[in-house]
Structure formats: C-alpha cells, structure tokens
Design an enzyme around this catalytic site. Structure first.
Site, short mmCIF file in Angstrom:
data_model
loop_
_atom_site.label_atom_id
_atom_site.label_comp_id
_atom_site.label_asym_id
_atom_site.label_seq_id
_atom_site.Cartn_x
_atom_site.Cartn_y
_atom_site.Cartn_z
N HIS A 92 -10.76 -3.42 17.75
CA HIS A 92 -11.59 -4.02 16.72
C HIS A 92 -12.86 -4.65 17.28
CE1 HIS A 92 -9.86 -2.93 13.08
NE2 HIS A 92 -8.74 -3.62 13.15
N ASP A 140 -9.89 -14.85 10.32
CA ASP A 140 -9.93 -14.51 8.88
C ASP A 140 -9.11 -13.27 8.58
OD1 ASP A 140 -11.71 -16.57 8.44
OD2 ASP A 140 -13.47 -15.30 8.65
N GLU A 152 -15.02 -23.03 5.48
CA GLU A 152 -16.00 -22.03 5.92
C GLU A 152 -17.20 -22.10 4.97
OE1 GLU A 152 -14.88 -18.04 6.85
OE2 GLU A 152 -13.41 -18.65 8.35
C1 FAD Z 1 -12.38 -6.86 10.26
C2 FAD Z 1 -12.47 -7.82 11.42
C3 FAD Z 1 -12.37 -9.17 11.19
C4 FAD Z 1 -12.45 -10.08 12.25
N1 FAD Z 1 -12.32 -11.40 12.00
C5 FAD Z 1 -12.37 -12.28 13.02
C6 FAD Z 1 -12.22 -13.68 12.79
O1 FAD Z 1 -12.07 -14.13 11.67
N2 FAD Z 1 -12.23 -14.51 13.87
C7 FAD Z 1 -12.37 -14.04 15.15
O2 FAD Z 1 -12.32 -14.85 16.07
N3 FAD Z 1 -12.54 -12.73 15.38
C8 FAD Z 1 -12.55 -11.86 14.36
N4 FAD Z 1 -12.71 -10.52 14.62
C9 FAD Z 1 -13.04 -10.08 15.98
C10 FAD Z 1 -11.80 -9.91 16.83
O3 FAD Z 1 -11.30 -11.17 17.22
C11 FAD Z 1 -12.18 -9.12 18.06
O4 FAD Z 1 -12.51 -7.82 17.66
C12 FAD Z 1 -11.11 -9.11 19.11
O5 FAD Z 1 -11.56 -8.27 20.13
C13 FAD Z 1 -9.72 -8.74 18.67
O6 FAD Z 1 -9.60 -7.39 18.36
P1 FAD Z 1 -8.52 -6.43 19.06
O7 FAD Z 1 -7.20 -7.09 19.05
O8 FAD Z 1 -8.68 -5.13 18.41
O9 FAD Z 1 -9.06 -6.39 20.57
P2 FAD Z 1 -9.81 -5.18 21.29
O10 FAD Z 1 -11.08 -4.94 20.59
O11 FAD Z 1 -8.91 -4.03 21.46
O12 FAD Z 1 -10.10 -5.85 22.72
C14 FAD Z 1 -11.06 -6.87 22.87
C15 FAD Z 1 -11.18 -7.27 24.33
O13 FAD Z 1 -9.99 -7.92 24.74
C16 FAD Z 1 -9.36 -7.19 25.77
N5 FAD Z 1 -7.93 -7.19 25.48
C17 FAD Z 1 -7.27 -6.62 24.46
N6 FAD Z 1 -5.96 -6.88 24.54
C18 FAD Z 1 -5.79 -7.64 25.64
C19 FAD Z 1 -4.68 -8.24 26.26
N7 FAD Z 1 -3.44 -8.09 25.79
N8 FAD Z 1 -4.88 -8.97 27.37
C20 FAD Z 1 -6.12 -9.13 27.89
N9 FAD Z 1 -7.21 -8.58 27.35
C21 FAD Z 1 -7.05 -7.85 26.23
C22 FAD Z 1 -9.96 -5.80 25.72
O14 FAD Z 1 -9.91 -5.14 26.97
C23 FAD Z 1 -11.37 -6.10 25.27
O15 FAD Z 1 -12.16 -6.50 26.36
C24 FAD Z 1 -12.66 -9.59 13.57
C25 FAD Z 1 -12.78 -8.22 13.80
C26 FAD Z 1 -12.69 -7.34 12.73
C27 FAD Z 1 -12.85 -5.88 12.99
#
Ligand code: FAD
Length: 503
Positions: free
Chosen positions: A81, A148, A259
C-alpha cells in the site's frame, strides 16, 4: 558464490537454499504481482518473490544474501500500500510477500500480563489491522491507536508511524507497542523492547524497514467501547477551524478522535474514504457553498468522535453537547451519526489493488506532510487558498488535522516537526495515468512553496530522490540513523525501495 540474478545463474545459487527454493518464484506473473503498488506510479521488477511459510524462510533468504559477494536487496511487502515503490526490490532483489505468512504464523494472540496489568495482542508483522481488531474484540478489547484504513499490515504501518485521529491522544501506533520480534539485515532473529535490545526497538519503529523485518509486534489493548458518536462540523474560516481543532485536542473530557478536511469543488464531502453524508445533507452543504461569498470556494470540516458503551450511554449526549457548545462552526452545519465501533473504525472500505480490471489507469500520487502549527496560516494562504484552489482537476480527500508532539517518542526513527503541535496534511489524490504528472507538479509546487517560505515541513511516508534530501529529513538524527543501519544491516540489504542507502 555468484550473485542472485534472474535465470540460470539463480538455479546454481539457490542449490544452497534447498529449504526455500520451492518458495522462491521467478515466473513473470509472480514477479509482476509485487512490482507495482497502490500508487501505481512506479514499476520496479525484482528477481524473485519469496512466499515464506515460516520466519525461518526469511532468515534463510537474508543469510544467503549476506553470503553473496554482492548482496541482493530484500524487501518485506505488507500489502503493497505504499505509493512510490517503498516495498520494491529492484535491481535483482527479492520481495518477501509477507501475506504468505497469514494463517501460518502466530496470527493474533490476545493475553494479559499480570505484572504490568496490560492486555496486549501478539500479532504477526504480516497481519492486517482489521484482523487485530477482530481478534481483540472477541475479548472485549481493542488497540487504541489506529490508521484510517485497517487493511494495512502491522509491519507496514509500524515501519512508518501509523497515524489517525487518535494520535493526538494516544500517540501514533508505534508508541503503542511493547515488544517486537525482528529479523535484522544480518539474518539474526531478535526480541526487542524498551528494555531488551532497545536500540533496535526504537530504530525499527518508524524505521522505514531499514533495520529489520518485523515478524511479531506486541500491541497494547484497552477495554473496547462499543459505539461511537461521530460528528462533523463545517467552517468557512480557517483560523476558527484550526482554533477549534486545537481546542479539541487539548480539552479534558474531549473527543477520542479528531481529524479535519477540506471541502472544495474538486474534493467533495463524500468520497472513497467515507460516505458520511445523506443526500439531503449533501444538498444543504452544496447550497451553502453556492451562497458563500468568501471567494475561494473552500469549506473546512472538523470530524470528531466520542466513544461510549452501556455504562456511559445515558450521559454521552450531554457530553457531546458540552463539547459542541465550545465550538464556533457555521450555525446549522453540524451533522452527527451514532454507529457501532466497528463501523466507525472500518469506515474506509477495502481498496481494490487489482490492477487487472479497469484499475490499470488509476494512480495515487499522494503527498503526506507534517506542518508546524506556527506556520499554518501561511500554509493555508499559500497552499489551500492559492495552489490547491488554482488547480481544477478532481482529486480526492484533503485531510488536515493536529497532533501533539509529546505523544511521539523521539527515540524512535519517525520524524516530526520540532513544535508541540503539528498538523498532518494528507493530499490523497486519485488520478488517471495521464494526469499523474500534473499532480506530481502540484505536490512539488507545495513543497517548493514551503521551502521558499521557510515552513519546516516533514514528509510522512517519505519519498526522496537524493541522499541530501534524506539527510535533511532526519536532520540531527541522520548520523544515528546511519550508524544504526551499519550495525543491524551493514550490507544495506533491507527495504532498498526506500532509496535511502541504495540509490
Ligand atoms: C487506502 C490507504 C489508506 C491509508 N491510511 C493511512 C492512515 O490512515 N494512516 C497511516 O499512517 N497510513 C495510512 N496509509 C499508508 C500506510 O500506512 C502505508 O502504505 C504503509 O506502508 C502500510 O502499508 P503496507 O502494510 O501495505 O506496507 P508496504 O507498502 O507493503 O510496506 C511499506 C514499507 O514497510 C516495509 N515493511 C513492510 N512490512 C514490513 C515488516 N513486517 N517489517 C519491516 N518492514 C516492513 C516495506 O519494505 C516498505 O519499505 C494508507 C494507505 C492506503 C493505501
């Protein structure tokens, strides 16, 4: 030993990886499935994707990379994400698809620690926050700090911060963690907390995946409320809007969540983030906007929530009245809902990341910033009233809400402005592929405006292209960040997609 590259060379090398060779996939479809992310802006193709069935599989992969004369990058992917390839592993790297551990790892286990009196959940780094919520609710418990959107992975949000309208009160998600299990860049599996391996603990939280892969997080739980009074109030004056927001985040007996957002012709009141308003309420807002004569066509909206349960059901309306009485919104433009807790926390519906059907064209050139409170009037004049109002493409939600710095822990890697109160700006644009460049220019214009005006913003979910920009981002903490990287991931293997140590 050769380096990990696509094709036959790989077959030779992975003979030493007999434990995981059948979980490393090189075929086009598997690799393509982790080459893109929610942003749909960056295509970065790794050599392979690992579908681990245990933590040991990830350790094997990282140890193998360490043994190579030229190590390959390893990137954990929670849900992908990110919006700018942060979970990618270009240039011959391997993406670890953490979702493969769901149903195989520890899942989410709820417990109680009699010595501290804390309830907590041990959740695998691959777990979704929605699953943490479900498991905790079975015991009448819930985490206190959220994002969120709950279809994000525990490891992914803890690598960034994890923020939402509860952060002003409970801090971001990273400050609500008691303990972690982490696989470092050397392939060591370490437990860390405030007291054990504390350097690693603080570095990993908000550490952008640079120091280790989180395989377990111990998350604080509290007794769960059952329902939420969910209020939105509209303002035409920015100063009144922010004064009321700051009042709400500082008052005793105030809300549990605060918010705020902007309503503009390009960013309507209902959107994918939540369809709060009924059609008659929407007409009321639209007719107000038409009558409005302040010229820039903007409305500001505060969103606050107060939780309650059976014990407080009789007094909650009075409590809401007492909060609202202190506020100076536009008379008549108050809207309220009364919903179960899960409906409120789950208000942002699951977003489609399937790029195969009709989604190919949708991109998300988001910009998230922290803005110091002392400069929000300049920020409003330069960014909202000028830059954003001048651009006329339909975009998406624009969030703007305050947080208290004292709820953050400066020993952790996440970086925020150096003021007691700072605001989060979320420009959550959706655009066609053709218009993505236009939004990039808009984002750049905002960043340049802040630089020229001396507004010391920090990017959240940062994306920089040069080492200098990263050094500026971390400021005086850059040296520690770099030293800690050398200690826990000396061969610069982890999360290369962040482009901090791997240009
Ligand atoms: C629709 C939507 C709504 C969102 N709303 C919010 C919000 O309200 N508040 C907020 O704070 N963020 C929000 N986000 C952003 C979100 O927190 C980030 O995209 C975050 O990266 C989490 O997504 P992911 O779990 O898919 O991680 P990824 O995108 O897969 O990874 C993000 C980073 O973390 C690393 N990573 C992933 N897993 C691990 C792990 N287990 N250990 C160590 N590193 C790891 C990855 O290598 C990469 O560098 C939102 C994103 C979307 C798409």
């Amino acid at each position: 030993m050769g380096k990990l590259i696509v094709g036959t060379a790989m077959v030779n090398d992975i003979s030493q990886l007999h434990n995981i060779s059948d979980k490393l996939l090189f075929d086009e479809d598997s690799v393509a499935s982790v080459s893109n992310d929610f942003g749909n802006l960056v295509l970065e193709v790794p050599s392979a994707v690992l579908h681990p069935s245990s933590i040991a599989d990830i350790i094997d992969l990282i140890k193998f990379s360490n043994k190579c004369s030229t190590p390959f990058g390893v990137s954990a992917r929670g849900c992908g994400h990110s919006v700018r390839g942060q979970a990618a592993a270009r240039g011959g790297g391997v993406v670890v698809d953490m979702s493969s551990l769901r149903g195989k790892g520890i899942g989410v286990r709820v417990s109680w620690d009699p010595s501290s009196g804390h309830y907590y959940a041990d959740a695998g780094g691959e777990q979704l926050w929605m699953d943490v919520l479900r498991a905790a609710l079975e015991h009448g418990l819930a985490p206190v700090s959220w994002t969120d959107y709950l279809y994000l992975s525990v490891g992914g949000t803890l690598s960034n911060g994890g923020i939402s309208g509860q952060s002003f009160l409970h801090g971001p998600q990273i400050t609500n963690v008691l303990e972690l299990d982490v696989i470092t860049g050397k392939g060591d599996l370490l437990t860390c907390s405030h007291h054990i391996n504390s350097d690693l603990f603080f570095a990993v939280l908000g550490g952008l995946g640079q120091f280790g892969i989180i395989t377990r997080a111990r998350i604080i739980l509290h007794k769960a409320p059952t329902r939420a009074k969910w209020v939105r109030l509209l303002y035409s004056d920015f100063s009144t809007f922010t004064r009321d927001q700051e009042h709400l985040i500082s008052c005793k007996k105030g809300p549990d969540y605060v918010e705020g957002s902007l309503i503009t012709p390009q960013s309507p009141p209902n959107n994918w983030r939540s369809s709060f308003y009924s059609s008659s309420q929407l007409s009321k807002i639209t007719s107000f906007l038409k009558r409005k004569k302040n010229g820039h066509g903007l409305l500001y909206s505060i969103e606050f929530v107060k939780y309650y349960d059976k014990q407080t059901a009789d007094t909650i309306d009075e409590e809401i009245e007492a909060v609202v009485e202190e506020l100076n919104f536009i008379p008549g433009l108050l809207f309220m809902k009364d919903v179960p807790l899960v409906d409120f926390l789950g208000r942002v519906k699951r977003q489609d990341t399937d790029r195969s059907e009709g989604q190919l064209e949708e991109t998300h050139p988001w910009l998230n910033l922290f803005v110091p409170k002392s400069r929000i009037l300049d920020f409003n004049a330069g960014v909202f009233v000028d830059i954003i109002a001048r651009h006329n493409l339909s975009s998406g939600p624009i969030l703007f809400y305050p947080s208290n710095k004292k709820k953050w822990d400066c020993r952790m890697s996440a970086v925020v402005p150096d003021e007691d109160v700072f605001y989060t700006l979320g420009l959550l644009h959706s655009s066609t592929r053709n218009d993505a460049e236009y939004f990039d220019e808009l984002n750049n214009e905002i960043i340049e405006f802040c630089e020229k005006s001396g507004i010391e913003i920090k990017q959240y979910l940062p994306h920089y292209k040069s080492r200098e920009d990263w050094m500026k981002h971390f400021g005086p903490r850059w040296e520690t960040f770099q030293e800690t990287k050398n200690r826990f991931d000396p061969r610069m293997i982890l999360s290369p997609g962040q482009r901090i140590f791997n240009d």
